[in-house]
Design a protein around this motif. Sequence first.
Motif, PDB file in Angstrom:
ATOM      1  N   UNK A  70     -89.064 -33.204  69.111  1.00  0.00           N
ATOM      2  CA  UNK A  70     -89.213 -33.824  70.271  1.00  0.00           C
ATOM      3  C   UNK A  70     -90.585 -34.743  70.306  1.00  0.00           C
ATOM      4  N   UNK A  71     -90.561 -35.707  70.757  1.00  0.00           N
ATOM      5  CA  UNK A  71     -91.876 -36.636  71.025  1.00  0.00           C
ATOM      6  C   UNK A  71     -92.381 -36.359  72.380  1.00  0.00           C
ATOM      7  N   UNK A 109     -81.926 -37.737  73.640  1.00  0.00           N
ATOM      8  CA  UNK A 109     -82.378 -37.636  75.067  1.00  0.00           C
ATOM      9  C   UNK A 109     -83.628 -37.994  75.346  1.00  0.00           C
ATOM     10  N   UNK A 110     -83.607 -38.625  76.497  1.00  0.00           N
ATOM     11  CA  UNK A 110     -84.980 -39.522  76.871  1.00  0.00           C
ATOM     12  C   UNK A 110     -85.491 -39.198  78.262  1.00  0.00           C
ATOM     13  N   UNK A 111     -86.580 -38.625  78.608  1.00  0.00           N
ATOM     14  CA  UNK A 111     -86.969 -38.295  79.996  1.00  0.00           C
ATOM     15  C   UNK A 111     -88.253 -38.990  80.231  1.00  0.00           C
ATOM     16  N   UNK A 112     -88.402 -39.524  81.359  1.00  0.00           N
ATOM     17  CA  UNK A 112     -89.655 -40.242  81.785  1.00  0.00           C
ATOM     18  C   UNK A 112     -90.330 -39.256  82.835  1.00  0.00           C
ATOM     19  N   UNK A 113     -91.640 -39.317  83.145  1.00  0.00           N
ATOM     20  CA  UNK A 113     -92.364 -38.421  83.987  1.00  0.00           C
ATOM     21  C   UNK A 113     -93.217 -39.174  84.694  1.00  0.00           C
ATOM     22  N   UNK A 152     -82.963 -43.677  80.270  1.00  0.00           N
ATOM     23  CA  UNK A 152     -83.921 -42.384  80.567  1.00  0.00           C
ATOM     24  C   UNK A 152     -83.519 -41.693  81.892  1.00  0.00           C
ATOM     25  N   UNK A 153     -83.843 -40.453  81.977  1.00  0.00           N
ATOM     26  CA  UNK A 153     -83.828 -39.600  82.790  1.00  0.00           C
ATOM     27  C   UNK A 153     -84.957 -39.099  83.472  1.00  0.00           C
ATOM     28  N   UNK A 154     -84.950 -38.668  84.845  1.00  0.00           N
ATOM     29  CA  UNK A 154     -86.193 -38.352  85.587  1.00  0.00           C
ATOM     30  C   UNK A 154     -86.058 -36.861  85.338  1.00  0.00           C
ATOM     31  N   UNK A 155     -87.221 -36.683  84.441  1.00  0.00           N
ATOM     32  CA  UNK A 155     -87.809 -35.217  84.249  1.00  0.00           C
ATOM     33  C   UNK A 155     -87.674 -34.066  85.377  1.00  0.00           C
TER      34      UNK A 155
END
Length: 247
Positions: A61-62, A128-132, A144-147
């Motif tokens: 994970x990054x 898998x990419x999440x934005x916060x 991206x998906x919303x964390x």
Amino acid sequence: MDALAPLRANVAAEADRPLLTYYDDATGERTELSAGELGRWAARTVGLLRSGCGLGAGDRAAVLLPPHWQTAAVLLGAWSVGVTVSFRPTATAGLPVLEPGADEPLDVTFIAHDRLDNWLEDVPEAHHQFVLGLPPTFGIPAGYRDYLAEVRRYPADLPTYALVRPTDPASVDGTTYRQWGSLAHAIAERLDLRPGDRVLVDAAEYEHPLKWLLAPLAAGASVVLCANLDRGAVASRTAAEQVTRIL
């Protein structure tokens, strides 16, 4: 070593005691999490990674996030399932800078929305990419998906068993859980953090999670984490939050 062991100790001792209080003096945000509440956010992140993404020990994970209460949930959740972590603190003070270090895509990336513009060309590719931290009117970037929206779908119960071993790598440079734990305890001793301390932390000065998260947890202290710290508010905040130490 159970990555959630320090958090479990706080939950067992006093689940309702404030453990992490987050301020952003630029926006006026104040979020207070007890040990139990932070544990539930970490547990939801465990569910997101294991059930939602199918990830586990050895996956990578990054975590491209500033010090924040959601960053604490992401890191504790990732380490609880054995996912190795890379991140890019701007000031490391001799601590390891954990870059992704491989050409192939990572398994998951977590990034703050306000870092996307500056780092877009540099963000490592991930399955898998999440934005916060999305503002209410801000659209979700493509891919991206919303964390927060995603993580709320998962149970808030801490796993009752350890998913990692002391010799497993906690970070992409190969540093093990035992070594990270030793570093956290050493930093806590150097900073003279003690059980029951309430520690005010300037997020801009202590960006490495060993200092703002893991060392206080290892010492049994709680954290008042301040982003965009207004120096003029330190005295009143120290009194209001019953701060015993200022970093």
